[in-house]
Design a protein around this motif. Sequence first.
Motif, short mmCIF file in Angstrom:
data_model
loop_
_atom_site.label_atom_id
_atom_site.label_comp_id
_atom_site.label_asym_id
_atom_site.label_seq_id
_atom_site.Cartn_x
_atom_site.Cartn_y
_atom_site.Cartn_z
N UNK A 3 0.81 -1.19 0.00
CA UNK A 3 0.00 0.00 0.00
C UNK A 3 0.84 1.25 0.00
N UNK A 4 0.31 2.33 -0.49
CA UNK A 4 1.06 3.57 -0.60
C UNK A 4 0.49 4.67 0.30
N UNK A 5 -0.34 4.31 1.28
CA UNK A 5 -0.92 5.29 2.18
C UNK A 5 0.08 5.78 3.20
N UNK A 6 -0.45 6.55 4.19
CA UNK A 6 0.41 7.09 5.23
C UNK A 6 1.05 5.96 6.04
N UNK A 7 2.32 6.15 6.31
CA UNK A 7 3.02 5.15 7.11
C UNK A 7 2.51 5.18 8.54
N UNK A 8 2.39 4.02 9.16
CA UNK A 8 2.01 3.94 10.57
C UNK A 8 3.10 4.59 11.42
N UNK A 9 2.70 5.04 12.60
CA UNK A 9 3.64 5.73 13.49
C UNK A 9 4.02 4.85 14.68
N UNK A 279 15.32 3.91 12.19
CA UNK A 279 14.52 5.10 12.47
C UNK A 279 14.27 5.91 11.20
N UNK A 280 15.25 5.92 10.29
CA UNK A 280 15.09 6.67 9.04
C UNK A 280 14.16 5.95 8.08
N UNK A 281 14.34 4.65 7.91
CA UNK A 281 13.60 3.93 6.87
C UNK A 281 12.11 3.86 7.16
N UNK A 282 11.71 3.89 8.43
CA UNK A 282 10.29 3.84 8.75
C UNK A 282 9.58 5.16 8.48
N UNK A 287 5.88 2.13 -0.15
CA UNK A 287 6.27 1.63 -1.47
C UNK A 287 7.76 1.86 -1.73
N UNK A 288 8.27 3.03 -1.33
CA UNK A 288 9.69 3.33 -1.54
C UNK A 288 10.56 2.41 -0.70
N UNK A 289 10.10 2.08 0.51
CA UNK A 289 10.85 1.15 1.36
C UNK A 289 11.11 -0.16 0.61
#
Length: 411
Positions: A3-9, A279-282, A287-289
């Motif tokens: 999915x390409x939505x907002x990343x979870x926090x 910490x950076x990758x999350x 999709x970019x990950x």
Amino acid sequence: MEGTGRAARYRDVFANGEFRALWLAELVSTAGDQIARVALSLLVFDRTRSAALAALTFAFTMLPALFGPLLAGLADRYPRRTVMVCADLARAALMAIMATPGVSLPPLFVLLFVTQLLGSPSNAARGALLADVLAGDELTVGQSLRAVVGQISQVAGFAGGGFLVTLLTPYGALAVNAASFAASAALLVLGVRSRPATGVVAGEHVTLWASTRRGARLIWADAQLRTLALMIWMIGLPVAAEGLVVPYLSALNHTPTPNPVDVGWLLAATPVGAIVGALVITRIAPELRLRLIGPLAALSGLPLFVCALEPGLVVSCVLFALSGVAAAYMVVAPPAFIQRTPVVGRGQTIGLMSSGAIAAQGISVALAGVLADGVGPSGTIAIAGLAAVVAGIGLSVAWRRSRLHEVGHVA
């Protein structure tokens, strides 16, 4: 999965009480394991003066995972919390025996083998249970937090391990590891609710060997699962450098036995870098990950080339840390693998993935130790880095092709 939505926090995941208990239990037990690795490596090198045996001792904490897939099916047959608690209590008892002063090396290795073997069903149960507790992108962020806790505990265990060995002797440090397993079991009992075993088809009776073969066929038949598994397993190549830290520092400082504190700091450098990378990758879009998994896998070996020059402790710490930053692809690859596996038999499949990763690290460290006795630890670390770059580039191409093929098939 993509999915390409907002990343979870992070706060979304930490709001889950069961995840917090799993997180803390893993923090405690992993820190104890790293302390034990420092203690055992120093103990063996001090007795034998052999780089191969010192690396083999480090590897021996991982090699039992070769047999782990046969036990991973237990995570599907029994309640997963029960599997983890029983494994922790058994490991606490075995590690307490290892902490008895005067235990010779052969029985120490046998006890170590059994202790590490028990980690396979525990890891499989933990990974499958995490997929029950978290869903969607929260699973990726949860895996990131697991990676962070793993690296924090490694930093604490490796850096603190040198001090503890100095203060308590290697046997005292092993006793600390025994206590960490007991504490982990208590946290799981208090913070995670028991769930029935749901990973097998009702009425089906499958042997552990048949379950292992079924999981292996599932992984190999799916191009994306196969590529993800290979990328996860190749982490053993950069990790090989950690197994050579004691002889590497011995050669660097021209001393028979390196300072335990220096050993702890160099071992801690890789997890420090991995924490930064996680910490950076999350914070990157989901999709970019996924697109960055392969390139980061290749980059994890690049800084290790410079170790061939024996640049000194501080620069070596920086190089190990940069390798750890790139190795943050391990935050993304395992949850992508888990989300693609079917629910039935998920524990077995996850067990194959995680046991394969641990076994690959053990094999890489063992081979690196043998090679180091011939070409030296610094040259061997550089060779391991080159192998990681080559493998990462090849798997990056395979990962891109498998995803494009799936998109084209769906279209």
